[in-house]
Design an enzyme around this catalytic site. Structure first.
Site, short mmCIF file in Angstrom:
data_model
loop_
_atom_site.label_atom_id
_atom_site.label_comp_id
_atom_site.label_asym_id
_atom_site.label_seq_id
_atom_site.Cartn_x
_atom_site.Cartn_y
_atom_site.Cartn_z
N CYS A 113 -0.42 -3.63 -5.40
CA CYS A 113 0.39 -2.58 -6.04
C CYS A 113 0.83 -1.60 -4.97
O CYS A 113 0.08 -0.71 -4.57
CB CYS A 113 -0.41 -1.86 -7.13
N LEU A 114 2.02 -1.81 -4.44
CA LEU A 114 2.54 -0.95 -3.41
C LEU A 114 3.99 -0.65 -3.80
O LEU A 114 4.77 -1.57 -3.98
CB LEU A 114 2.47 -1.67 -2.05
#
Ligand SMILES: [Zn+2]
Lengths: 184, 313
Positions: A113-114
């Site tokens: 999750c970036l």
């Protein structure tokens, strides 16, 4: 089309006088491949990161190795796979971690999750931005928007416990009934 | 005017924008027009793709569009009849010799990849012919109430790749943590299934948009996941799901008409020498979202552009 034809003649005349002819700067590969090559040529890699080009199965897959030199994950070896489709750089590459990790922003399947890999991606970003983004995940795991809720809850409630849990997981131990990959 | 009778133009795409461009070029009297499109006509095209009728459904867009115009027997420049030739095929398979025979190329495509392909071909044609050949590329685009027109003179003005950084992100996407743990919208559910769950269940292959089984998998999983997170499932119709995964933006007839008109004006300006290469505004953006707004400007060539930068030999 007279105007354009005149310009073409001018250009050819100039070339004859200078003895030089402009030519395309690149071999005929796809625009996506060109961009990826440029990204790789202009990389400024921090010491704790390495890129496996030798392991490339195809031109559009890169392996990114990160060994953080500080933070909770210090000295762990992490290998990410980045897959670039021919839509790059309009769409970001798909990046996954190949080992199982105890981390608030990476799930057990290796999904990352970036923000810059999804909602905040823009074609001006490149492989360098992705390297820096991944590195930041190790230096500053973020408990507020978790992908792995269990890890995030521990980090938010008790950073010391989180540090111990991460250390256990890096050695291939068990945290909350889940076994992790040994990366140290 | 003599050479105007020899003008031949290739039109990429015979969809909403392509139909308008073809009609305009024919009415302008371009004698030799070719059109390439690999799509077939669907019922939902008929509201804006005015060259097609209900009886044409299922047939090639390129072939039907060409037939429609040819039946009008339009007299073109230099006393030559307007003839449209159709190519029912993938444009990235067009060969170089074929592309080289055209005076101009006008595109009404919705695919960025196809435009990048054609842009690169045309830049290489200019360079490799040592500026003997140069085929201007006029690129129209329309999405909802917005559109653009770019006039690319390969080797002389900004190419498509020069402006790639200015493109908006193609797909609306949501943070992974939201779609994984806190989905609130049906869109979140679909995005989780497409970007996480599909790969986990089918590590060996990509999702196939044309496969009934794959779409059924998506529908079933979407309903299950929506119920799990108490999200209203009534919105999850096949049309809605397809709209989300294909990122379908409604196509608007008036936007197509405005952009096609601009593209064909650029064609005229080039043919009649009313266009100052390098000085005339080469990019136009149109926005009908809030009022009606159009702006044209000069987009400079990018000296480091990966496609059109020059190395001196
Ligand atoms: Zn360029």
């Amino acid at each position: 089309m007279l105007k354009l034809r005149q310009l073409q003649k001018q250009k050819q005349e100039q070339a004859r006088q200078n003895g030089t002819i402009p030519a395309p700067g690149n071999a005929p590969v796809s625009a996506c491949q060109l961009r990826l090559r440029k990204d790789l040529a202009s990389l400024d890699i921090p010491p704790c990161v390495s890129i496996d080009v030798s392991e490339c199965e195809s031109n559009s897959r890169l392996y990114i190795n990160i060994t953080p030199d500080e933070g909770y994950y210090k000295c762990g070896h992490f290998k990410f796979c980045a897959t670039f489709k021919d839509t790059y750089p309009i769409e970001p590459p798909k990046v996954t971690l190949l080992s199982k990790i105890f981390h608030p922003n990476i799930d057990l399947q290796g999904n990352v999750c970036l923000n810059i890999l999804r909602e905040d991606w823009s074609p001006v970003l490149d492989v360098q931005s992705i390297l820096i983004g991944l590195l930041m995940l190790f230096l500053e795991p973020n408990a507020t928007d978790p992908l792995n809720k269990v890890a995030a809850d521990v980090l938010a409630a008790n950073p010391h416990q989180f540090r111990r849990d991460v250390a256990t997981s890096l050695r291939g131990g068990q945290v909350n009934g889940q076994w992790y990959d040994r990366v140290i | 005017m003599a050479d105007l009778a020899d003008v031949s133009i290739l039109v990429l795409g015979a969809g909403g924008l392509g139909c308008e461009i073809l009609k305009n070029l024919a009415m302008q009297g371009i004698p030799d027009i070719h059109v390439v499109d690999m799509d077939t006509i669907e019922l939902t095209n008929l509201n804006r793709q005015f060259l097609f009728r209900e009886s044409d459904i299922g047939q090639s867009k390129a072939l039907v569009a060409a037939r429609f115009i040819n039946e009008k027997n339009i007299m073109g420049l230099g006393g030559r009849p307007v003839v449209v030739t159709a190519h029912f095929q993938d444009l990235t398979l067009l060969d170089r010799k074929f592309i080289e025979r055209f005076t101009l190329i006008v595109s009404g495509l919705d695919s960025i990849e196809a435009r990048r392909f054609m842009n690169m071909q045309l830049v290489r044609i200019t360079f490799e012919s040592r500026f003997e050949k140069c085929i201007p590329f006029i690129d129209g685009g329309s999405e909802g109430l917005k559109g653009h027109c770019k006039t690319i003179i390969p080797g002389f003005s900004a190419c498509y790749e020069c402006s790639l950084d200015t493109l908006p992100a193609k797909i609306e996407s949501y943070p992974l943590c939201t779609v994984s743990n806190n989905p609130r919208l049906p869109e979140h559910v679909i995005e989780f299934l497409m970007s996480v769950q599909w790969a986990q269940q089918h590590p060996d292959r990509d999702f196939d948009f044309d496969s009934k089984e794959d779409l059924q998998w998506l529908m079933d999983e979407a309903h299950a996941r929506a119920r799990q997170f108490n999200i209203d499932t009534s919105k999850l119709t096949p049309q809605f799901v397809l709209g989300v995964i294909k990122n379908i933006v409604p196509s608007v007839a008036s936007t197509n008409a405005i952009i096609a008109a601009q593209c064909c004006t650029e064609v005229s300006k080039l043919l009649y020498n009313e266009y100052d290469i390098g000085e005339a505004p080469n990019f136009l953006v149109y926005n009908g979202d809030d009022g009606c707004f159009a702006y044209s400007f000069v987009h400079e060539r990018v000296s480091t552009c990966l496609v059109c930068r020059e190395s001196i030999q």
